[in-house]
Design a protein around this motif. Structure first.
Motif, PDB file in Angstrom:
ATOM      1  N   PHE A 283       0.847  -1.198   0.000  1.00 53.27           N
ATOM      2  CA  PHE A 283       0.000   0.000   0.000  1.00 53.27           C
ATOM      3  C   PHE A 283       0.883   1.249   0.000  1.00 53.27           C
ATOM      4  N   VAL A 284       1.823   1.291   0.930  1.00 56.82           N
ATOM      5  CA  VAL A 284       2.709   2.454   1.040  1.00 56.82           C
ATOM      6  C   VAL A 284       3.506   2.627  -0.246  1.00 56.82           C
TER       7      VAL A 284
ATOM      8  N   GLN B  56       2.746   1.732  -3.301  1.00 56.38           N
ATOM      9  CA  GLN B  56       1.883   2.216  -4.387  1.00 56.38           C
ATOM     10  C   GLN B  56       1.439   3.661  -4.159  1.00 56.38           C
ATOM     11  N   ALA B  57       1.129   3.966  -2.907  1.00 61.07           N
ATOM     12  CA  ALA B  57       0.621   5.312  -2.597  1.00 61.07           C
ATOM     13  C   ALA B  57       1.689   6.382  -2.718  1.00 61.07           C
ATOM     14  N   THR B  58       2.954   6.001  -2.634  1.00 61.96           N
ATOM     15  CA  THR B  58       4.022   7.004  -2.683  1.00 61.96           C
ATOM     16  C   THR B  58       4.756   7.051  -4.012  1.00 61.96           C
TER      17      THR B  58
END
Length: 160
Positions: free
Chosen positions: A152-153, A155-157
């Motif tokens: 998640f981190v 992909q989100a960053t």
């Protein structure tokens, strides 16, 4: 609704089918995963899940339940195929990890019930299986949750 030994046999059979779906998902995802950490995590847990599946099948047999027969066998086959179709639509490793977490948690709940209820109904083997499998699924759930959080981190960053 079943009662007595019929109920116990039905619930163990349901668990066998449910766990088989989880095992097959891990096997499929070990082959399909683009993310190396996801593939490695699946590969690490497959041998233990295979052992659990063998243990569940053996216990089901001791209860006098025939494996893979009749409507239950057909239902398991249909559910497996439906999962295959749904999985083929998920080309994203993140969604596959999330799907596995849902199945792991479902198994945890089932095994927790087996652990608690086994002693109360005089089925020590059910309780033992429940405790062992619940503990190992707890660890697997923590590992898969850690991975999905990392994904998640990541992909989100990413920059667009």
């Amino acid at each position: 609704m079943h009662e007595g030994r019929d109920f116990l046999r039905a619930q163990v059979s349901n668990c066998v089918m449910q766990h088989k779906t989880l095992l097959e998902s891990l096997e499929d995802h070990a082959k399909q995963a683009e993310d190396a950490a996801f593939r490695t995590l699946c590969e690490r847990y497959i041998p233990r899940m295979q052992q659990h599946q063998q243990t569940l099948n053996a216990y089901r047999t001791t209860l006098g339940e025939e494996g893979g027969q009749g409507l239950k066998g057909a239902l398991g086959f249909v559910l497996g195929k439906a999962k295959d179709v749904a999985d083929s639509l998920r080309t994203d490793d993140f969604l596959r990890v999330v799907e596995d977490i849902v199945m792991i948690r479902q198994a945890q709940d089932t095994f927790a019930t087996f652990a608690a209820a086994g002693d109360r109904i005089g089925e020590p083997r059910l309780s033992e299986i429940g405790r062992t499998c619940e503990t190992e699924h707890d660890q697997m759930q923590r590992d898969f949750n850690g991975l999905v959080q990392e994904m998640f981190v990541r992909q989100a960053t990413k920059s667009a």
